[in-house]
Design a protein around this motif. Structure first.
Motif, short mmCIF file in Angstrom:
data_model
loop_
_atom_site.label_atom_id
_atom_site.label_comp_id
_atom_site.label_asym_id
_atom_site.label_seq_id
_atom_site.Cartn_x
_atom_site.Cartn_y
_atom_site.Cartn_z
N ARG A 92 0.82 -1.22 0.00
CA ARG A 92 0.00 0.00 0.00
C ARG A 92 0.85 1.27 0.00
NH1 ARG A 92 -5.20 -1.36 0.47
NH2 ARG A 92 -5.72 -3.41 1.37
N VAL A 93 1.96 1.20 -0.74
CA VAL A 93 2.80 2.39 -0.90
C VAL A 93 2.23 3.28 -1.99
CG1 VAL A 93 4.86 1.13 -0.16
CG2 VAL A 93 4.31 1.28 -2.61
N ARG A 94 2.79 4.48 -2.11
CA ARG A 94 2.44 5.41 -3.19
C ARG A 94 3.59 5.41 -4.19
NH1 ARG A 94 1.70 11.00 -0.94
NH2 ARG A 94 3.13 10.33 0.72
N PRO A 95 3.46 4.68 -5.29
CA PRO A 95 4.58 4.56 -6.23
C PRO A 95 4.62 5.68 -7.26
CG PRO A 95 2.82 3.12 -6.92
CD PRO A 95 2.34 3.80 -5.66
N ILE A 96 5.84 5.99 -7.70
CA ILE A 96 6.08 6.90 -8.81
C ILE A 96 7.04 6.17 -9.76
CG2 ILE A 96 6.98 9.14 -9.53
CD1 ILE A 96 6.69 9.95 -6.52
N VAL A 97 6.64 6.01 -11.01
CA VAL A 97 7.49 5.37 -12.01
C VAL A 97 8.25 6.44 -12.78
CG1 VAL A 97 7.52 3.97 -14.11
CG2 VAL A 97 6.01 3.34 -12.22
N LEU A 98 9.57 6.31 -12.81
CA LEU A 98 10.44 7.23 -13.54
C LEU A 98 11.20 6.41 -14.58
CD1 LEU A 98 11.76 9.05 -10.35
CD2 LEU A 98 10.01 9.89 -11.93
N GLU A 99 10.93 6.69 -15.85
CA GLU A 99 11.35 5.78 -16.92
C GLU A 99 11.64 6.59 -18.18
OE1 GLU A 99 11.96 3.14 -19.82
OE2 GLU A 99 11.87 2.53 -17.72
N PRO A 100 12.79 6.34 -18.85
CA PRO A 100 13.12 7.14 -20.03
C PRO A 100 12.23 6.91 -21.25
CG PRO A 100 14.81 5.49 -19.64
CD PRO A 100 13.92 5.48 -18.45
N MET A 101 11.64 5.72 -21.38
CA MET A 101 10.86 5.42 -22.57
C MET A 101 9.43 5.94 -22.41
SD MET A 101 12.84 3.97 -24.74
CE MET A 101 14.44 3.15 -24.77
N VAL A 102 9.05 6.87 -23.29
CA VAL A 102 7.72 7.47 -23.22
C VAL A 102 6.63 6.40 -23.35
CG1 VAL A 102 6.12 9.04 -24.40
CG2 VAL A 102 8.51 9.69 -24.10
N GLU A 103 6.83 5.44 -24.25
CA GLU A 103 5.81 4.40 -24.46
C GLU A 103 5.59 3.57 -23.20
OE1 GLU A 103 8.07 4.92 -28.41
OE2 GLU A 103 8.53 4.82 -26.26
#
Length: 267
Positions: A92-103
Motif C-alpha cells: 500500500r505504498v504510493r509509487p512513482i514510475v520514472l522511466e526514459p521510454m515514453v511508451e
C-alpha cells in the motif's frame, strides 16, 4: 505537468537510446499493454514485470526497504510499472514510475493508473529527500553514467531510507554477445560505488535463489508474450526486441551475467 510538492515532469524528457533498446523497452511496452487489455487484468503485473523480477524478489526488496503503507516509492527505470504496482498492492505504498521510454510510461499509466514520468536517471524530477524508498531494477547495466544515477538516487532518498536494486553483473563490461546498450558492473565494485554516494550496502543475495514466480505468474507472462508475438510477427522491431532478450537470457544461463539483489541505506 504534474505537481504535488514531491515531483514534476512531462513526457518527452527521455533519452534517444539505440533502436534495439527502443524496440525492447519502448514499442514492445505498448504492445504488451494492448495484449493485457485483451487477456484480462490478472495478466498485467506478471507481464509488466517480465525480465525484471519475480514475486519472491519483489517481496525481498520490499522487506529490505522496510516498505510501509503510504510510503513514497520511486521506481527509477520502472518500465511498464509492474514492480511499482506489485508494491502498491502488497505494501500500500504510493509509487512513482520514472522511466526514459515514453511508451513504457504510457503503458504504466494505462495498466495501473500510477504516476509515470519520462525522465533520464541523471535528472530525476523529485525534490531532495522526498522518497521513503527507491527501487532500481535491472537498470544499472543499461546506464553509461552509473555515478550520476546513484548520485540522483541518493539525493531524492530521505536519510535512513532504503534502496532496493536488482543488478546484473559480469566480469567485464561488455562480454561477448552482450545486448545493445548494456555495460555490466563488476559485483566487487558495487559496495564502493554506492558508498561514494552515501549509500551503505546492507544486504546482498543471489537472484537465482529467489526465482519462485508463484501460481500462474510465469504462465500469464508467457501468454502475453505469445499474443504479442502472433500480433506483430514479421515486424522488425519485435525481432530486435526478442534478440535483445535472447542475448541476455543466454548470458544469464551460462553464468556470464549474474543477477544480484541488493539492499542499501541512505546515510
Amino acid at each position: 505537468m504534474i505537481t504535488n510538492g514531491l515531483f514534476w515532469g512531462v513526457d518527452g524528457m527521455g533519452g534517444d537510446g539505440g533502436s534495439a533498446m527502443e524496440a525492447e523497452f519502448g514499442v514492445q511496452a505498448l504492445w504488451t499493454a494492448e495484449a493485457v487489455r485483451e487477456l484480462g487484468p490478472e495478466y498485467a503485473i506478471p507481464a509488466a514485470c517480465k525480465g525484471s523480477a519475480s514475486p519472491a524478489m519483489l517481496r525481498w526488496l520490499g522487506q529490505v526497504c522496510g516498505l510501509r503503507e503510504n510510503d513514497v516509492l520511486a521506481d527509477v527505470g520502472g518500465g511498464l510499472g509492474g514492480p511499482a504496482a506489485f508494491a502498491a498492492r502488497e505494501y500500500r505504498v504510493r509509487p512513482i514510475v520514472l522511466e526514459p521510454m515514453v511508451e513504457a510510461c504510457r503503458a504504466a499509466r494505462s495498466l495501473f493508473g500510477v504516476p509515470a514520468l519520462s525522465v533520464l536517471g541523471d535528472r530525476l524530477p523529485l525534490a531532495d529527500g522526498c522518497a521513503d524508498a527507491v527501487w532500481c531494477l535491472g537498470v544499472l547495466c543499461t546506464t553509461p553514467d552509473k555515478p550520476a544515477l546513484l548520485e540522483e538516487i541518493a539525493r531524492v532518498l530521505k536519510p535512513g531510507a532504503g534502496l532496493g536494486m536488482l543488478v546484473f553483473t559480469a566480469d567485464e563490461p561488455r562480454p561477448a554477445g552482450a545486448p545493445e546498450g548494456n555495460e555490466f558492473p563488476c559485483e566487487d565494485e558495487l559496495p564502493g560505488l554506492l558508498e561514494k554516494h552515501g549509500l551503505e550496502v546492507a544486504a546482498v543475495v543471489a537472484g537465482e535463489g529467489l526465482q519462485d514466480h508463484g501460481q500462474g505468474w510465469t504462465r500469464w507472462a508467457a501468454e502475453v508474450s505469445a499474443l504479442v508475438g502472433r500480433r506483430h510477427a514479421g515486424d522488425p522491431r519485435l525481432d530486435e526486441a526478442r534478440e535483445q532478450e535472447r542475448r541476455i537470457g543466454e548470458l544469464i544461463a551460462d553464468g556470464t551475467v549474474r543477477a544480484r539483489l541488493l539492499g542499501a541505506v541512505r546515510r
